[in-house]
Scaffold this motif. Structure first.
Motif, PDB file in Angstrom:
ATOM      1  N   LYS A 190       0.841  -1.205   0.000  1.00  0.00           N
ATOM      2  CA  LYS A 190       0.000   0.000   0.000  1.00  0.00           C
ATOM      3  C   LYS A 190       0.871   1.249   0.000  1.00  0.00           C
ATOM      4  O   LYS A 190       0.586   2.213  -0.711  1.00  0.00           O
ATOM      5  CB  LYS A 190      -0.911  -0.028   1.228  1.00  0.00           C
ATOM      6  N   HIS A 191       1.938   1.244   0.787  1.00  0.00           N
ATOM      7  CA  HIS A 191       2.848   2.390   0.839  1.00  0.00           C
ATOM      8  C   HIS A 191       3.536   2.609  -0.509  1.00  0.00           C
ATOM      9  O   HIS A 191       3.665   3.746  -0.962  1.00  0.00           O
ATOM     10  CB  HIS A 191       3.888   2.182   1.946  1.00  0.00           C
ATOM     11  N   GLN A 192       3.958   1.518  -1.153  1.00  0.00           N
ATOM     12  CA  GLN A 192       4.609   1.630  -2.456  1.00  0.00           C
ATOM     13  C   GLN A 192       3.639   2.163  -3.506  1.00  0.00           C
ATOM     14  O   GLN A 192       4.026   2.970  -4.352  1.00  0.00           O
ATOM     15  CB  GLN A 192       5.170   0.281  -2.891  1.00  0.00           C
ATOM     16  N   GLU A 193       2.395   1.734  -3.468  1.00  0.00           N
ATOM     17  CA  GLU A 193       1.391   2.243  -4.400  1.00  0.00           C
ATOM     18  C   GLU A 193       1.179   3.735  -4.189  1.00  0.00           C
ATOM     19  O   GLU A 193       1.061   4.488  -5.145  1.00  0.00           O
ATOM     20  CB  GLU A 193       0.059   1.515  -4.209  1.00  0.00           C
ATOM     21  N   LYS A 194       1.135   4.141  -2.938  1.00  0.00           N
ATOM     22  CA  LYS A 194       0.923   5.552  -2.610  1.00  0.00           C
ATOM     23  C   LYS A 194       2.080   6.404  -3.105  1.00  0.00           C
ATOM     24  O   LYS A 194       1.872   7.458  -3.684  1.00  0.00           O
ATOM     25  CB  LYS A 194       0.755   5.715  -1.100  1.00  0.00           C
ATOM     26  N   THR A 195       3.316   5.951  -2.888  1.00  0.00           N
ATOM     27  CA  THR A 195       4.477   6.744  -3.300  1.00  0.00           C
ATOM     28  C   THR A 195       4.656   6.751  -4.811  1.00  0.00           C
ATOM     29  O   THR A 195       5.134   7.722  -5.370  1.00  0.00           O
ATOM     30  CB  THR A 195       5.776   6.243  -2.634  1.00  0.00           C
ATOM     31  N   SER A 196       4.249   5.668  -5.499  1.00  0.00           N
ATOM     32  CA  SER A 196       4.389   5.637  -6.956  1.00  0.00           C
ATOM     33  C   SER A 196       3.340   6.499  -7.642  1.00  0.00           C
ATOM     34  O   SER A 196       3.533   6.928  -8.778  1.00  0.00           O
ATOM     35  CB  SER A 196       4.314   4.194  -7.489  1.00  0.00           C
ATOM     36  N   GLN A 197       2.234   6.795  -6.962  1.00  0.00           N
ATOM     37  CA  GLN A 197       1.179   7.610  -7.553  1.00  0.00           C
ATOM     38  C   GLN A 197       1.450   9.093  -7.369  1.00  0.00           C
ATOM     39  O   GLN A 197       0.844   9.919  -8.042  1.00  0.00           O
ATOM     40  CB  GLN A 197      -0.175   7.272  -6.921  1.00  0.00           C
ATOM     41  N   GLN A 198       2.362   9.445  -6.494  1.00  0.00           N
ATOM     42  CA  GLN A 198       2.689  10.847  -6.294  1.00  0.00           C
ATOM     43  C   GLN A 198       3.521  11.349  -7.455  1.00  0.00           C
ATOM     44  O   GLN A 198       4.431  10.662  -7.923  1.00  0.00           O
ATOM     45  CB  GLN A 198       3.443  11.049  -4.979  1.00  0.00           C
ATOM     46  N   SER A 199       3.206  12.540  -7.926  1.00  0.00           N
ATOM     47  CA  SER A 199       3.970  13.089  -9.055  1.00  0.00           C
ATOM     48  C   SER A 199       5.306  13.605  -8.557  1.00  0.00           C
ATOM     49  O   SER A 199       5.406  14.163  -7.476  1.00  0.00           O
ATOM     50  CB  SER A 199       3.189  14.209  -9.722  1.00  0.00           C
ATOM     51  N   PRO A 200       6.349  13.386  -9.345  1.00  0.00           N
ATOM     52  CA  PRO A 200       7.680  13.866  -8.932  1.00  0.00           C
ATOM     53  C   PRO A 200       7.757  15.399  -8.944  1.00  0.00           C
ATOM     54  O   PRO A 200       7.114  16.046  -9.745  1.00  0.00           O
ATOM     55  CB  PRO A 200       8.617  13.262  -9.978  1.00  0.00           C
TER      56      PRO A 200
END
Length: 80
Positions: A68-78
């Motif tokens: 869940k944490h990885q999904e959340k961080t990958s969805q954030q725009s750089p």
């Protein structure tokens, strides 16, 4: 009531409380804590099936929390 029994009751309360959560992250965190308390309790009373089962469930909770944490961080725009 001794400390080992109190640990067992605390574990039961945490598991029951986790099942009332609407937020899946809160559910998994509380369930993880409850499972770790149950694992400790089971080891203290030499209840190996309970220890193994709750240890496994704790690992499952950690796996899904990390996912869940990885999904959340990958969805954030750089930020550039």
């Amino acid at each position: 009531m001794n400390i080992v029994e109190m640990l067992g009751y605390a574990a039961s309360i945490m598991i029951a409380l986790s099942l009332t959560m609407k937020n899946i992250v809160k559910l998994r965190v509380l369930n993880f804590v409850g499972c770790m308390l149950f694992t400790t309790y089971a080891l203290l009373i030499n209840a190996w099936p309970v220890a193994v089962t709750n240890g496994f469930i704790a690992c499952v909770n950690v796996y899904f929390l990390i996912k869940k944490h990885q999904e959340k961080t990958s969805q954030q725009s750089p930020v550039y």
